[in-house]
Design a protein around this motif. Structure first.
Motif, short mmCIF file in Angstrom:
data_model
loop_
_atom_site.label_atom_id
_atom_site.label_comp_id
_atom_site.label_asym_id
_atom_site.label_seq_id
_atom_site.Cartn_x
_atom_site.Cartn_y
_atom_site.Cartn_z
N MET A 164 0.83 -1.21 0.00
CA MET A 164 0.00 0.00 0.00
C MET A 164 0.86 1.26 0.00
SD MET A 164 -3.17 -0.80 -0.22
CE MET A 164 -3.94 0.70 0.32
N ASP A 165 1.98 1.21 0.80
CA ASP A 165 2.88 2.36 0.80
C ASP A 165 3.51 2.56 -0.58
OD1 ASP A 165 2.32 2.76 3.45
OD2 ASP A 165 4.08 1.63 4.17
N GLY A 166 3.98 1.44 -1.19
CA GLY A 166 4.55 1.56 -2.55
C GLY A 166 3.53 2.05 -3.55
N LEU A 167 2.31 1.50 -3.42
CA LEU A 167 1.26 1.95 -4.34
C LEU A 167 0.93 3.41 -4.14
CD1 LEU A 167 -0.81 1.15 -6.49
CD2 LEU A 167 -2.37 0.49 -4.65
N GLY A 168 0.91 3.85 -2.87
CA GLY A 168 0.66 5.27 -2.61
C GLY A 168 1.76 6.14 -3.17
N GLN A 169 3.01 5.67 -3.03
CA GLN A 169 4.13 6.44 -3.57
C GLN A 169 4.05 6.53 -5.09
OE1 GLN A 169 7.92 4.93 -2.42
NE2 GLN A 169 9.07 6.64 -3.27
N LYS A 170 3.74 5.36 -5.73
CA LYS A 170 3.61 5.37 -7.19
C LYS A 170 2.47 6.28 -7.64
CE LYS A 170 5.56 0.78 -8.01
NZ LYS A 170 5.31 -0.58 -8.53
N ILE A 171 1.36 6.18 -6.88
CA ILE A 171 0.22 7.05 -7.24
C ILE A 171 0.60 8.51 -7.08
CG2 ILE A 171 -2.11 7.72 -6.54
CD1 ILE A 171 -2.64 4.78 -5.87
N GLY A 172 1.36 8.82 -6.01
CA GLY A 172 1.81 10.20 -5.82
C GLY A 172 2.70 10.67 -6.96
N GLN A 173 3.67 9.80 -7.34
CA GLN A 173 4.54 10.17 -8.46
C GLN A 173 3.73 10.33 -9.74
OE1 GLN A 173 7.52 7.13 -8.63
NE2 GLN A 173 8.58 7.81 -6.77
#
Length: 391
Positions: free
Chosen positions: A98-107
């Motif tokens: 979820m953290d990685g997905l949130g980071q990717k979504i943010g980028q």
């Protein structure tokens, strides 16, 4: 203990419930067994030994059952611990994903925002270009209206044709090669005189093209009006061609051919398409109709003629300069040969010096190779041979 082990239908079974269910089941089995034992003891009162043996067997079974229950409880606890560990790992992995997905979504959001901003900037720039183009079109529309007003006035139209003709000539020829509004011997002033080389008569260019009747042709709506406009245009053209031939074609003073400048390519094309008789009449009168492009081409030809004439005038100067250049080249060749001889003599001297230095080096090595010690009375000094050899 609140860990969910499995699910039956819509019911989730936890570890505590499973243990309670297992204990209740065990007690129920014990109760059933005890009841059966009691019934058997009542029915078989005369078989006490068998009943006691069965009781002992039941106790053994009960002990085994309790042992099995304890083992099952331990296994269930172990399974609960394993499930808890796996749930923790699953939760941690899920959180990391979820953290990685949130980071990717943010980028992705940042890149999307940047792309959107760049697209909006490009759109604004294009809108600015469109606004400038629209403003340019509006300015051109105003200029076209002004041009139409100019062409509707005879004097303004003549000034427009004169200005366009002068711009073409000024861009292609030097100021000494033409004269605007020059005076001829019959007190006439043509619009332009092109001065030819070698004292040849100048070429006359007239820029007063009659456009009134031609505009009548374009504005004619009925066949009678169109026929009348054609006749009027032919008359105006014949008169203007005659005026050019009579006023500007002076034997010995001007060229035997004059140019009539047509300030519009479309009018020039219309003349050659629908008024061939007017073109032939102009040729017979030695008047050549030229459009802006043809005038530009003719001026370029005249420019080439002027350059050729100037080159011929300067030919003797060029020949003299070439002769002087050949003399300079001859002197340069002599000096180079002398310098080469000096270099050859210097090379020979350097070779001789190198030979002498080689001899000196060899003699120095011979001296270093000698073993010198203290001389006794019987020893005589060694005399070097070849010491007086010429170096």
């Amino acid at each position: 203990m609140d860990q969910v082990l499995f699910q039956i239908g819509n019911r989730q079974i936890t570890l505590a419930e499973f243990l309670i269910y297992a204990a209740c089941t065990a007690l129920f089995l014990l109760l059933v067994l005890w009841i059966q034992a009691m019934r058997q003891s009542r029915r078989r009162g005369d078989a006490e030994a068998a009943a006691q043996a069965q009781t002992r067997e039941m106790e053994l079974r009960l002990g085994e059952l309790m042992k099995t229950q304890s083992e099952m409880t331990g296994r269930m606890q172990t399974m609960a611990e394993v499930f808890g560990t796996r749930q923790a790992d699953l939760s941690r992995g899920l959180n990391e994903r979820m953290d990685g997905l949130g980071q990717k979504i943010g980028q992705s959001m940042v890149q999307t925002t940047k792309s959107t901003q760049e697209g909006l900037t490009a759109v604004h720039e294009r809108l600015a270009v469109i606004d400038r183009a629209q403003k340019t079109i509006s300015d051109l529309s105003g200029q076209v209206t002004e041009l139409q007003n100019i062409l509707s006035n005879k004097q303004s139209r003549g000034a427009f044709g004169q200005g366009r003709m002068e711009a073409i000539i000024q861009d292609a020829l030097p100021a000494s090669a033409y004269v605007f509004q020059g005076m001829l011997s019959n007190d006439t002033r043509p619009d332009c005189l092109i001065l030819m080389p070698n004292d040849a008569p100048p070429l006359v260019i007239d820029a007063k093209f009659p456009l009134e009747a031609f505009n009548m042709i374009r504005d004619a709506a009925l066949s009678e009006e169109l026929k009348a406009a054609h006749a009027q245009f032919r008359r105006d053209m014949a008169k203007h061609i005659g005026d050019i031939s009579d006023r500007y074609l002076l034997p010995g003073e001007t060229q035997d051919t004059a140019f009539m400048f047509v300030p519009s390519e479309s009018v020039f094309a219309e003349l050659h398409e629908n008024f061939e008789d007017v073109i032939q009449k102009a040729h017979r009168a030695r008047v050549i109709l030229v459009s802006p492009s043809l005038l530009n081409l003719s001026i370029q030809v005249i420019q080439s003629v002027l350059k050729d004439a100037k080159m011929r005038e300067q030919a003797h100067l060029i020949q003299a300069e070439v002769g002087r250049l050949m003399q300079d080249i001859g002197r340069l060749d002599d000096r180079v040969r002398k310098l080469q001889s000096h270099f050859s003599q210097s090379q020979k001297d350097i070779d001789q010096i190198l030979i002498s230095t080689d001899k000196v080096t060899k003699r120095s090595r011979n001296i270093e190779d000698l073993e010198l010690g203290e001389l006794t009375n019987d020893e005589q000094p060694v005399q070097l041979t070849g010491g007086s050899a010429a170096g």
